[in-house]
Design a protein around this motif. Structure first.
Motif, PDB file in Angstrom:
ATOM      1  N   ALA A  14       0.843  -1.204   0.000  1.00 32.20           N
ATOM      2  CA  ALA A  14       0.000   0.000   0.000  1.00 32.20           C
ATOM      3  C   ALA A  14       0.877   1.252   0.000  1.00 32.20           C
ATOM      4  O   ALA A  14       0.587   2.231  -0.702  1.00 32.20           O
ATOM      5  CB  ALA A  14      -0.930   0.002   1.212  1.00 32.20           C
ATOM      6  N   ALA A  34       2.110   1.778  -3.399  1.00 33.70           N
ATOM      7  CA  ALA A  34       1.038   2.296  -4.259  1.00 33.70           C
ATOM      8  C   ALA A  34       0.852   3.787  -4.020  1.00 33.70           C
ATOM      9  O   ALA A  34       0.625   4.555  -4.958  1.00 33.70           O
ATOM     10  CB  ALA A  34      -0.265   1.545  -3.999  1.00 33.70           C
ATOM     11  N   ASN A  35       0.978   4.208  -2.762  1.00 35.63           N
ATOM     12  CA  ASN A  35       0.852   5.633  -2.445  1.00 35.63           C
ATOM     13  C   ASN A  35       2.013   6.424  -3.052  1.00 35.63           C
ATOM     14  O   ASN A  35       1.824   7.489  -3.625  1.00 35.63           O
ATOM     15  CB  ASN A  35       0.806   5.806  -0.920  1.00 35.63           C
ATOM     16  N   SER A  59       1.583   6.754  -6.809  1.00 30.65           N
ATOM     17  CA  SER A  59       0.301   7.295  -7.229  1.00 30.65           C
ATOM     18  C   SER A  59       0.500   8.248  -8.412  1.00 30.65           C
ATOM     19  O   SER A  59       1.428   9.049  -8.429  1.00 30.65           O
ATOM     20  CB  SER A  59      -0.306   8.051  -6.042  1.00 30.65           C
TER      21      SER A  59
END
Lengths: 244, 244
Positions: free
Chosen positions: A26, A29-30, A33
Motif C-alpha cells: 500500500a 502504491a501511495n 500514485s
C-alpha cells in the motif's frame, strides 16, 4: 483502461498482506500514485514449487505491455522444516534454488527489460512462532518449531546466490532485519509475518533498489498536470501544454 | 499481465490519498486481493471541470477489457467558494451537475456493463479548516472560510440528483458522516480530508454498494487454489482441477 506503468508484487502471505494497514504494498502504491499501478500477486502459504503453476498465467508470454518491475518474495514457506507441523510446505533448498531460477528465467523471457527483484525471506523468531501457536492451540500447540531462523537463513543465502548468478536485483532481508535490536517483536507479529515497522523496512529496501534501477517515483512524471499549474479561468492551457 | 478484474477509483485528493495508512483504497485492495486490482486515479485539487480533460485518456473508448466498477468522487473542490482563497477551484453548481452528467455518460459509453458509483463530497468542518489554515499561516491565515458545510451540502444533494437521474449507484457521504457525534474531528483531519476513521466510513459504504451491485469480494472466486487445498506430495492435482 488507459496506459499506465505497472509494478507486480509476486510472493506468499507477506506479499498478500502487503495492503493491510501500514503494509509495504500500500505504501508503494501511495508513493507511485499517478505514476505506476502496483499489482499484488501474493499467495498465502505458497512456496516456489507451487508458484511455478501460476507463473505462465500471471506472466503469459507475448504480453504487449509488460510491467516495469516485479518483486519475487518467496522462501518463508519453502524453509518450513520436514517432520514438523508445516512440512507440507517444505521445499528442499536445491529445489528452491532451481525454482527461483525457473521463475527468473521465465520473467526474463517474458520481458527482457523488466526489472526483477528477488527478496529473501525475513528472519524467523522461534519464540514468536511458539507464542503464536500457543495463543491458538494452548496445550496442543506444537512442541518443536516448524521453522528455525538458522534454516531460513540458508534459504536467504541461496536466494542471494541465485540473484547474483542470474544478474537480477536482490534484497537480503534476513540479515538486514537482524541488524536492529529486538527485531523479533519489532518487525515480526507472530515470529514470521511483518508488523507495520517490519513492513516499513521492506518498503524502504524496495524503494532503495527501485531508485538504483532507475525507477524512482520522484523522477517519473505525473500523468496529468498538478492542480497548482491549472489556471482557474483557462484550465485548457495546462492540458494542451501536455498534449492532452 | 494475465487477465484480472479491475476497479477504478476516480476522484480528487480524497481518492489520491486513499492508499495512505488506513486509507479506503488500500483496504479495498486488501479485500479484493486475488480477485480484482484496485487502480487509483485520484487527482489532488481537481474539480469536475478539470476531470473532463482526463476522462478520455483514463477511459479510452474501445477498451477490450473495461473495469468492472468505477467510483467517481468529486465535489469537495467544486464547492470551494467564489471570492475566497480557493476560488480557483470553484465550479458553479449547475456546471458541477453538467460535468457529472458528462462523466457518467462517457463511462456508460465506455462500458455499458461497468458499475458506476457516484460519491458525494464529505461534510466540511469550517472550524477544522480554520485551525488548519492557522497552523500553516498563523496570523496571515484566511479570515473567512473558503468552503462551508452548507454549500458543500448543496453539491452533495446535486450529486445524488444526478445519480438518480442517470440510474447509477451513489453514496451520500455528506449526511452519512454527520450522523456521528463529533464527526468534525473524528472523520476529518483538517476539516476536509479524511482521518483513518473517516476512511473506514468510506470503505464500508463502498463495500455496501459493491455488495448490492453483485461485486461482493466474498462471492468472487480466488484466482488460484487456496494453499490448504494443495497436496504437499501431489500439488499438481489442485491446479489441474482448476484447469491450470
Amino acid at each position: 483502461m488507459g496506459s499506465r506503468a505497472e509494478i507486480v508484487l509476486l510472493g506468499d502471505s507477506i506479499t498478500e498482506q502487503s495492503f493491510r494497514d501500514g503494509g509495504w504494498g500500500a505504501t508503494l502504491a501511495n508513493a507511485y500514485s499517478r505514476k505506476a499501478d502496483i499489482l499484488v500477486r501474493g499467495y498465502g502459504g505458497y512456496n516456489t514449487k507451487w508458484a511455478l503453476f501460476l507463473l505462465h498465467h500471471i506472466f503469459p508470454l507475448g504480453s504487449p505491455k509488460p510491467p516495469i518491475a516485479t518483486t519475487i518474495f518467496f522462501g518463508a514457506n519453502d524453509a518450513a522444516l520436514l517432520g514438523r507441523t508445516s512440512e507440507r510446505q517444505h521445499v528442499p533448498i536445491e529445489d528452491y534454488k532451481q525454482n527461483l531460477r525457473k521463475i527468473v528465467l521465465h520473467l526474463k523471457e517474458y520481458s527482457p527489460s523488466m526489472q526483477i527483484v528477488l527478496i529473501t525471506p525475513p528472519p524467523v523468531s522461534e519464540e514468536g512462532r511458539q507464542r503464536y501457536a500457543e495463543s491458538l492451540y494452548g496445550e496442543n500447540a506444537m512442541k518443536l518449531p516448524e521453522r528455525t531462523n538458522e534454516v531460513t537463513g540458508q534459504y536467504a543465502k541461496a536466494c542471494v546466490e541465485i540473484a547474483k548468478e542470474m544478474s537480477v536485483w536482490y534484497i537480503n532481508l534476513w540479515p538486514k532485519m537482524q541488524e536492529t535490536d529486538g527485531w523479533q517483536d519489532k518487525f515480526l507479529s507472530d515470529g514470521l509475518h511483518l508488523t507495520p515497522e517490519g513492513n516499513t523496512v521492506v518498503y524502504q529496501e524496495v524503494i532503495k533498489v527501485f531508485n538504483e534501477a532507475g525507477l524512482s517515483a520522484d523522477k517519473m512524471p505525473l500523468d496529468f498536470p498538478h492542480h497548482s499549474q491549472i489556471d482557474g479561468k483557462n484550465p485548457e492551457i495546462a492540458f494542451q501544454q501536455q498534449g492532452l
